[in-house]
Design a protein around this motif. Sequence first.
Motif, PDB file in Angstrom:
ATOM      1  N   ALA A  25       1.149  -1.296   0.020  1.00  0.00           N
ATOM      2  CA  ALA A  25       0.033  -0.038  -0.056  1.00  0.00           C
ATOM      3  C   ALA A  25       0.800   1.272   0.123  1.00  0.00           C
ATOM      4  CB  ALA A  25      -0.950  -0.082   1.288  1.00  0.00           C
ATOM      5  N   VAL A  26       2.045   1.234   0.579  1.00  0.00           N
ATOM      6  CA  VAL A  26       2.894   2.437   0.861  1.00  0.00           C
ATOM      7  C   VAL A  26       3.474   2.671  -0.788  1.00  0.00           C
ATOM      8  CG1 VAL A  26       4.919   3.209   1.840  1.00  0.00           C
ATOM      9  CG2 VAL A  26       3.196   2.280   3.281  1.00  0.00           C
ATOM     10  N   TYR A  27       4.162   1.517  -1.270  1.00  0.00           N
ATOM     11  CA  TYR A  27       4.469   1.491  -2.516  1.00  0.00           C
ATOM     12  C   TYR A  27       3.453   2.135  -3.395  1.00  0.00           C
ATOM     13  CZ  TYR A  27       8.891  -1.013  -1.712  1.00  0.00           C
ATOM     14  OH  TYR A  27      10.352  -1.563  -1.406  1.00  0.00           O
ATOM     15  N   LEU A  29       1.137   4.268  -2.889  1.00  0.00           N
ATOM     16  CA  LEU A  29       0.772   5.506  -2.520  1.00  0.00           C
ATOM     17  C   LEU A  29       2.122   6.432  -2.951  1.00  0.00           C
ATOM     18  CD1 LEU A  29      -0.682   5.254   1.112  1.00  0.00           C
ATOM     19  CD2 LEU A  29      -1.727   5.932  -1.242  1.00  0.00           C
ATOM     20  N   MET A  30       3.160   6.084  -2.849  1.00  0.00           N
ATOM     21  CA  MET A  30       4.470   6.788  -3.468  1.00  0.00           C
ATOM     22  C   MET A  30       4.645   6.412  -4.825  1.00  0.00           C
ATOM     23  SD  MET A  30       7.072   5.465  -0.352  1.00  0.00           S
ATOM     24  CE  MET A  30       8.438   5.587  -1.559  1.00  0.00           C
ATOM     25  N   GLY A  31       3.906   5.815  -5.545  1.00  0.00           N
ATOM     26  CA  GLY A  31       3.932   5.634  -7.099  1.00  0.00           C
ATOM     27  C   GLY A  31       5.219   4.954  -7.341  1.00  0.00           C
ATOM     28  N   VAL A  32       5.707   3.897  -6.689  1.00  0.00           N
ATOM     29  CA  VAL A  32       6.723   3.002  -6.758  1.00  0.00           C
ATOM     30  C   VAL A  32       6.289   1.655  -7.200  1.00  0.00           C
ATOM     31  CG1 VAL A  32       8.599   1.846  -5.702  1.00  0.00           C
ATOM     32  CG2 VAL A  32       8.093   4.204  -5.148  1.00  0.00           C
ATOM     33  N   THR A  33       6.865   1.121  -8.363  1.00  0.00           N
ATOM     34  CA  THR A  33       6.190  -0.089  -8.897  1.00  0.00           C
ATOM     35  C   THR A  33       6.958  -1.226  -8.008  1.00  0.00           C
ATOM     36  OG1 THR A  33       8.267  -0.115 -10.452  1.00  0.00           O
ATOM     37  CG2 THR A  33       6.262   0.665 -11.028  1.00  0.00           C
ATOM     38  N   SER A  34       6.407  -2.558  -7.882  1.00  0.00           N
ATOM     39  CA  SER A  34       6.894  -3.579  -7.336  1.00  0.00           C
ATOM     40  C   SER A  34       7.322  -4.424  -8.378  1.00  0.00           C
ATOM     41  CB  SER A  34       5.797  -4.190  -6.575  1.00  0.00           C
ATOM     42  OG  SER A  34       6.422  -5.371  -5.787  1.00  0.00           O
ATOM     43  N   PRO A  35       8.201  -4.988  -8.383  1.00  0.00           N
ATOM     44  CA  PRO A  35       9.410  -5.210  -7.330  1.00  0.00           C
ATOM     45  C   PRO A  35      10.101  -3.730  -7.471  1.00  0.00           C
ATOM     46  CG  PRO A  35      10.261  -6.457  -9.056  1.00  0.00           C
ATOM     47  CD  PRO A  35       8.908  -6.193  -9.461  1.00  0.00           C
ATOM     48  N   ALA A  36      10.608  -3.244  -6.369  1.00  0.00           N
ATOM     49  CA  ALA A  36      11.086  -1.942  -5.954  1.00  0.00           C
ATOM     50  C   ALA A  36      12.263  -1.779  -6.796  1.00  0.00           C
ATOM     51  CB  ALA A  36      11.323  -1.695  -4.576  1.00  0.00           C
ATOM     52  N   PRO A  37      12.673  -0.542  -7.218  1.00  0.00           N
ATOM     53  CA  PRO A  37      14.188  -0.451  -7.571  1.00  0.00           C
ATOM     54  C   PRO A  37      15.021  -1.003  -6.584  1.00  0.00           C
ATOM     55  CG  PRO A  37      12.885   1.440  -8.195  1.00  0.00           C
ATOM     56  CD  PRO A  37      11.973   0.511  -7.169  1.00  0.00           C
ATOM     57  N   LEU A  39      17.774   0.501  -5.266  1.00  0.00           N
ATOM     58  CA  LEU A  39      18.168   1.375  -4.073  1.00  0.00           C
ATOM     59  C   LEU A  39      16.977   1.725  -2.874  1.00  0.00           C
ATOM     60  CD1 LEU A  39      20.016   3.644  -2.690  1.00  0.00           C
ATOM     61  CD2 LEU A  39      18.819   5.369  -4.144  1.00  0.00           C
ATOM     62  N   ILE A  40      15.665   1.539  -3.265  1.00  0.00           N
ATOM     63  CA  ILE A  40      14.690   1.480  -2.412  1.00  0.00           C
ATOM     64  C   ILE A  40      14.689   0.116  -1.694  1.00  0.00           C
ATOM     65  CG2 ILE A  40      12.188   1.578  -2.247  1.00  0.00           C
ATOM     66  CD1 ILE A  40      12.091   3.465  -4.523  1.00  0.00           C
ATOM     67  N   GLY A  41      14.873  -0.930  -2.453  1.00  0.00           N
ATOM     68  CA  GLY A  41      14.651  -2.423  -1.837  1.00  0.00           C
ATOM     69  C   GLY A  41      16.095  -2.354  -0.764  1.00  0.00           C
ATOM     70  N   LEU A  42      16.934  -1.855  -1.101  1.00  0.00           N
ATOM     71  CA  LEU A  42      18.166  -1.892  -0.171  1.00  0.00           C
ATOM     72  C   LEU A  42      18.213  -0.999   1.042  1.00  0.00           C
ATOM     73  CD1 LEU A  42      21.369  -2.035  -2.622  1.00  0.00           C
ATOM     74  CD2 LEU A  42      20.150  -4.137  -1.362  1.00  0.00           C
ATOM     75  N   GLY A  44      15.298  -0.368   2.289  1.00  0.00           N
ATOM     76  CA  GLY A  44      14.131  -1.135   3.149  1.00  0.00           C
ATOM     77  C   GLY A  44      14.804  -2.350   3.983  1.00  0.00           C
ATOM     78  N   LEU A  45      15.915  -3.026   3.332  1.00  0.00           N
ATOM     79  CA  LEU A  45      16.468  -4.040   4.153  1.00  0.00           C
ATOM     80  C   LEU A  45      17.212  -3.325   5.222  1.00  0.00           C
ATOM     81  CD1 LEU A  45      17.705  -6.298   1.201  1.00  0.00           C
ATOM     82  CD2 LEU A  45      15.874  -6.828   2.886  1.00  0.00           C
ATOM     83  N   LEU A  46      17.990  -2.315   5.076  1.00  0.00           N
ATOM     84  CA  LEU A  46      18.838  -1.704   5.917  1.00  0.00           C
ATOM     85  C   LEU A  46      17.895  -1.411   7.170  1.00  0.00           C
ATOM     86  CD1 LEU A  46      21.270  -0.208   6.915  1.00  0.00           C
ATOM     87  CD2 LEU A  46      20.443   1.730   5.650  1.00  0.00           C
ATOM     88  N   GLY A  47      16.719  -0.639   6.842  1.00  0.00           N
ATOM     89  CA  GLY A  47      15.754  -0.544   7.826  1.00  0.00           C
ATOM     90  C   GLY A  47      15.469  -1.622   8.875  1.00  0.00           C
ATOM     91  N   ILE A  48      15.127  -2.844   8.108  1.00  0.00           N
ATOM     92  CA  ILE A  48      15.056  -3.893   8.990  1.00  0.00           C
ATOM     93  C   ILE A  48      15.965  -4.195   9.834  1.00  0.00           C
ATOM     94  CG2 ILE A  48      14.411  -6.410   8.493  1.00  0.00           C
ATOM     95  CD1 ILE A  48      12.970  -5.993   5.940  1.00  0.00           C
ATOM     96  N   VAL A  49      17.138  -4.186   9.143  1.00  0.00           N
ATOM     97  CA  VAL A  49      18.235  -4.703  10.061  1.00  0.00           C
ATOM     98  C   VAL A  49      18.463  -3.755  11.283  1.00  0.00           C
ATOM     99  CG1 VAL A  49      21.069  -4.856  10.225  1.00  0.00           C
ATOM    100  CG2 VAL A  49      19.582  -5.993   8.486  1.00  0.00           C
ATOM    101  N   LEU A  50      18.427  -2.348  10.945  1.00  0.00           N
ATOM    102  CA  LEU A  50      18.617  -1.394  11.947  1.00  0.00           C
ATOM    103  C   LEU A  50      17.571  -1.454  13.066  1.00  0.00           C
ATOM    104  CD1 LEU A  50      19.582   1.582  10.123  1.00  0.00           C
ATOM    105  CD2 LEU A  50      21.012   0.143  11.468  1.00  0.00           C
ATOM    106  N   GLY A  51      16.228  -1.824  12.517  1.00  0.00           N
ATOM    107  CA  GLY A  51      15.035  -2.196  13.572  1.00  0.00           C
ATOM    108  C   GLY A  51      15.386  -3.405  14.289  1.00  0.00           C
ATOM    109  N   GLU A  52      15.836  -4.380  13.846  1.00  0.00           N
ATOM    110  CA  GLU A  52      16.097  -5.588  14.659  1.00  0.00           C
ATOM    111  C   GLU A  52      17.084  -5.238  15.843  1.00  0.00           C
ATOM    112  OE1 GLU A  52      17.242  -8.484  11.909  1.00  0.00           O
ATOM    113  OE2 GLU A  52      15.484  -9.228  11.595  1.00  0.00           O
ATOM    114  N   ARG A  53      18.212  -4.781  15.407  1.00  0.00           N
ATOM    115  CA  ARG A  53      19.186  -4.376  16.263  1.00  0.00           C
ATOM    116  C   ARG A  53      18.811  -3.381  17.416  1.00  0.00           C
ATOM    117  NH1 ARG A  53      24.927  -5.409  13.530  1.00  0.00           N
ATOM    118  NH2 ARG A  53      24.314  -7.297  12.528  1.00  0.00           N
TER     119      ARG A  53
END
Length: 97
Positions: A25-27, A29-37, A39-42, A44-53
């Motif tokens: 839904a966020v993608y 609303l932002m007008g980003v296609t899936s699969p994400a480019p 840079l956007i995908g990486l 998001g992964l960085l956010g996941i890792v930082l959130g876990e830590r």
Amino acid sequence: MSARDAGPAWRGAAVSLAAGLLMGAVYQLMGVTSPAPPLIGLTGLLGIVLGERGVAACRERSARRDSGHPVTPAAPNSTRRPPRPGEHPQESHDGRQ
């Protein structure tokens, strides 16, 4: 595997599905296609890792505070590593805590 053992696995799958739906839904609303480019995908992964830590660090600080041990930041040259996903924070492979 009994139905009782499958509970946590199903909850994890349900939370994962809900997070995926939310991100879809966020993608949109932002007008980003899936699969994400990439840079956007990486990002998001960085956010996941930082959130876990971040959550692991907060839990550890809370546990230390509740146990009466002083809460001090780790030394800059500390060899202690953050827990891996699914690993209890007090476990370590070198026998130290």
